[in-house]
Design an enzyme around this catalytic site. Structure first.
Site, PDB file in Angstrom:
ATOM      1  N   ASP A 164       2.132 -15.524   6.578  1.00 37.93           N
ATOM      2  CA  ASP A 164       1.729 -16.926   6.392  1.00 37.93           C
ATOM      3  C   ASP A 164       1.744 -17.316   4.912  1.00 37.93           C
ATOM      4  OD1 ASP A 164       1.418 -17.421   9.074  1.00 37.93           O
ATOM      5  OD2 ASP A 164      -0.778 -17.335   9.055  1.00 37.93           O
TER       6      ASP A 164
ATOM      7  N   HIS B 193       4.262  -4.458   8.933  1.00 41.23           N
ATOM      8  CA  HIS B 193       4.242  -4.363  10.396  1.00 41.23           C
ATOM      9  C   HIS B 193       2.953  -4.901  11.003  1.00 41.23           C
ATOM     10  CE1 HIS B 193       7.489  -1.739   9.252  1.00 41.23           C
ATOM     11  NE2 HIS B 193       6.650  -0.888   8.677  1.00 41.23           N
TER      12      HIS B 193
ATOM     13  N   PRO C  22       0.793  -1.225   0.000  1.00 39.63           N
ATOM     14  CA  PRO C  22       0.000   0.000   0.000  1.00 39.63           C
ATOM     15  C   PRO C  22       0.829   1.280   0.000  1.00 39.63           C
ATOM     16  CG  PRO C  22      -0.121  -1.117   2.128  1.00 39.63           C
ATOM     17  CD  PRO C  22       0.534  -2.064   1.180  1.00 39.63           C
ATOM     18  N   ASN C  23       0.313   2.238  -0.738  1.00 37.34           N
ATOM     19  CA  ASN C  23       0.843   3.607  -0.817  1.00 37.34           C
ATOM     20  C   ASN C  23       2.117   3.735  -1.642  1.00 37.34           C
ATOM     21  OD1 ASN C  23      -1.236   4.755   0.886  1.00 37.34           O
ATOM     22  ND2 ASN C  23      -0.246   3.678   2.574  1.00 37.34           N
TER      23      ASN C  23
ATOM     24  N   ASN D 237       8.170  -5.489  -0.895  1.00 35.75           N
ATOM     25  CA  ASN D 237       8.081  -4.307  -0.037  1.00 35.75           C
ATOM     26  C   ASN D 237       6.618  -4.232   0.369  1.00 35.75           C
ATOM     27  OD1 ASN D 237       7.948  -1.896   1.274  1.00 35.75           O
ATOM     28  ND2 ASN D 237       9.010  -0.702  -0.296  1.00 35.75           N
TER      29      ASN D 237
ATOM     30  N   ARG E  26      13.287   4.666  12.425  1.00 33.05           N
ATOM     31  CA  ARG E  26      12.008   5.376  12.409  1.00 33.05           C
ATOM     32  C   ARG E  26      11.181   5.035  13.662  1.00 33.05           C
ATOM     33  NH1 ARG E  26       9.291   4.931   6.761  1.00 33.05           N
ATOM     34  NH2 ARG E  26       8.162   6.699   7.676  1.00 33.05           N
TER      35      ARG E  26
ATOM     36  N   TYR F   8      11.172   8.863   1.261  1.00 33.38           N
ATOM     37  CA  TYR F   8      11.133   7.797   0.254  1.00 33.38           C
ATOM     38  C   TYR F   8      11.799   8.164  -1.068  1.00 33.38           C
ATOM     39  CZ  TYR F   8       7.804   5.835   3.567  1.00 33.38           C
ATOM     40  OH  TYR F   8       7.222   5.342   4.707  1.00 33.38           O
TER      41      TYR F   8
ATOM     42  N   GLU G  33      13.053  -9.300   1.451  1.00 31.63           N
ATOM     43  CA  GLU G  33      12.242  -8.171   1.919  1.00 31.63           C
ATOM     44  C   GLU G  33      13.022  -6.884   1.671  1.00 31.63           C
ATOM     45  OE1 GLU G  33      11.397  -8.461   6.090  1.00 31.63           O
ATOM     46  OE2 GLU G  33      10.425  -6.501   6.186  1.00 31.63           O
TER      47      GLU G  33
ATOM     48  N   ARG H 289       7.520   0.617  13.482  1.00 35.36           N
ATOM     49  CA  ARG H 289       8.077   0.094  12.216  1.00 35.36           C
ATOM     50  C   ARG H 289       9.238  -0.873  12.457  1.00 35.36           C
ATOM     51  NH1 ARG H 289       5.628   3.546   8.295  1.00 35.36           N
ATOM     52  NH2 ARG H 289       5.264   5.569   9.223  1.00 35.36           N
TER      53      ARG H 289
ATOM     54  N   LEU I 244      12.521   0.994   1.304  1.00 38.83           N
ATOM     55  CA  LEU I 244      13.293   2.164   0.871  1.00 38.83           C
ATOM     56  C   LEU I 244      13.965   2.836   2.064  1.00 38.83           C
ATOM     57  CD1 LEU I 244      10.330   3.204  -1.291  1.00 38.83           C
ATOM     58  CD2 LEU I 244      12.602   2.990  -2.296  1.00 38.83           C
ATOM     59  N   SER I 245      13.199   3.025   3.115  1.00 42.63           N
ATOM     60  CA  SER I 245      13.715   3.720   4.301  1.00 42.63           C
ATOM     61  C   SER I 245      14.329   2.704   5.264  1.00 42.63           C
ATOM     62  CB  SER I 245      12.571   4.475   4.989  1.00 42.63           C
ATOM     63  OG  SER I 245      11.580   3.569   5.444  1.00 42.63           O
TER      64      SER I 245
ATOM     65  N   ARG J  54       5.159  11.107  -2.464  1.00 41.86           N
ATOM     66  CA  ARG J  54       4.862  10.737  -1.078  1.00 41.86           C
ATOM     67  C   ARG J  54       6.091  10.969  -0.185  1.00 41.86           C
ATOM     68  NH1 ARG J  54       4.682   4.558   1.179  1.00 41.86           N
ATOM     69  NH2 ARG J  54       4.012   5.090   3.288  1.00 41.86           N
TER      70      ARG J  54
HETATM   71  C1  DQA Z   1       8.318   1.165   3.676  1.00 48.11           C
HETATM   72  C2  DQA Z   1       8.411   1.358   5.199  1.00 48.11           C
HETATM   73  C3  DQA Z   1       7.055   1.124   5.854  1.00 48.11           C
HETATM   74  O1  DQA Z   1       7.157   1.318   7.260  1.00 48.11           O
HETATM   75  C4  DQA Z   1       6.027   2.094   5.311  1.00 48.11           C
HETATM   76  O2  DQA Z   1       4.760   1.829   5.868  1.00 48.11           O
HETATM   77  C5  DQA Z   1       5.969   2.078   3.826  1.00 48.11           C
HETATM   78  C6  DQA Z   1       7.219   2.030   3.075  1.00 48.11           C
HETATM   79  C7  DQA Z   1       9.638   1.518   2.961  1.00 48.11           C
HETATM   80  O3  DQA Z   1       9.806   1.120   1.814  1.00 48.11           O
HETATM   81  O4  DQA Z   1      10.486   2.215   3.549  1.00 48.11           O
HETATM   82  O5  DQA Z   1       4.903   2.196   3.230  1.00 48.11           O
HETATM   83  O6  DQA Z   1       8.038  -0.197   3.405  1.00 48.11           O
END
Ligand code: DQA
Length: 152
Positions: free
Chosen positions: A90, A83, A13-14, A77, A110, A26, A101, A114, A104-105, A21
């Site tokens: 699963d 989290h 998501p996002n 990702n 953080r 990011y 896994e 997270r 980006l951050s 964003r």
């Molecule tokens: C993320 C880190 C996550 O905590 C966050 O919710 C994201 C992006 C990252 O790529 O740094 O949506 O997965």
């Protein structure tokens, strides 16, 4: 000709909003930019990639299930589902493919919420904090894992 190994690259998501964003966290590259860089590297590594994004947990889970028999490794990702989602953990465990896994951050620098990742419990390894370059590092790791599984 040998069949090219294939890697599923899943974005949660996002991540469709990358570029605009919170760019201080990011970066300014879009998800399309990241996909293009992955495609270029994958061609050099002789890998096929299937690059996807969804804002829906169930859709991500369906794609993980479909990876069995279709793909040789998964890069994920999970965004915030990292989290929260026991269901994604699963699903990744169930398909028993190598999992890299990526974030980006640097999630460990953080907010405390997270610092825990359910995805990590199903992952072979984790790359975080290198921005979009993390996806390329993950692809290299996936290539090595696929090679190693072929040696077995
Ligand atoms: C993320 C880190 C996550 O905590 C966050 O919710 C994201 C992006 C990252 O790529 O740094 O949506 O997965």
């Amino acid at each position: 000709m040998a069949i090219q190994p294939s890697v599923l690259i899943l974005n949660g998501p996002n991540l469709n909003l990358l570029g605009t964003r919170e760019p201080h966290i990011y970066g300014t590259e879009t998800l399309d930019d990241i996909e293009a860089a992955c495609r270029e590297l994958a061609a050099g590594l002789d890998l096929e990639i299937d690059f996807r994004q969804s804002n829906h947990e169930g859709e991500l889970i369906d794609w993980i299930h479909e990876a069995r028999g279709e793909h040789d490794a998964i890069i994920v990702n999970g965004g915030a589902y990292t989290h929260t989602s026991i269901a994604i953990m699963d699903a990744l465990s169930a398909v028993a493919l190598p999992v890299v896994e990526v974030h980006l951050s640097n999630i460990f620098r953080r907010e405390p919420f997270r610092h825990h990742s359910y995805v990590s419990m199903a992952a072979t390894g984790v790359i975080c904090g290198f921005g979009s370059q993390g996806y390329l590092l993950a692809l290299q790791a996936a290539a090595r894992l696929i090679d190693a599984s072929g040696d077995a």
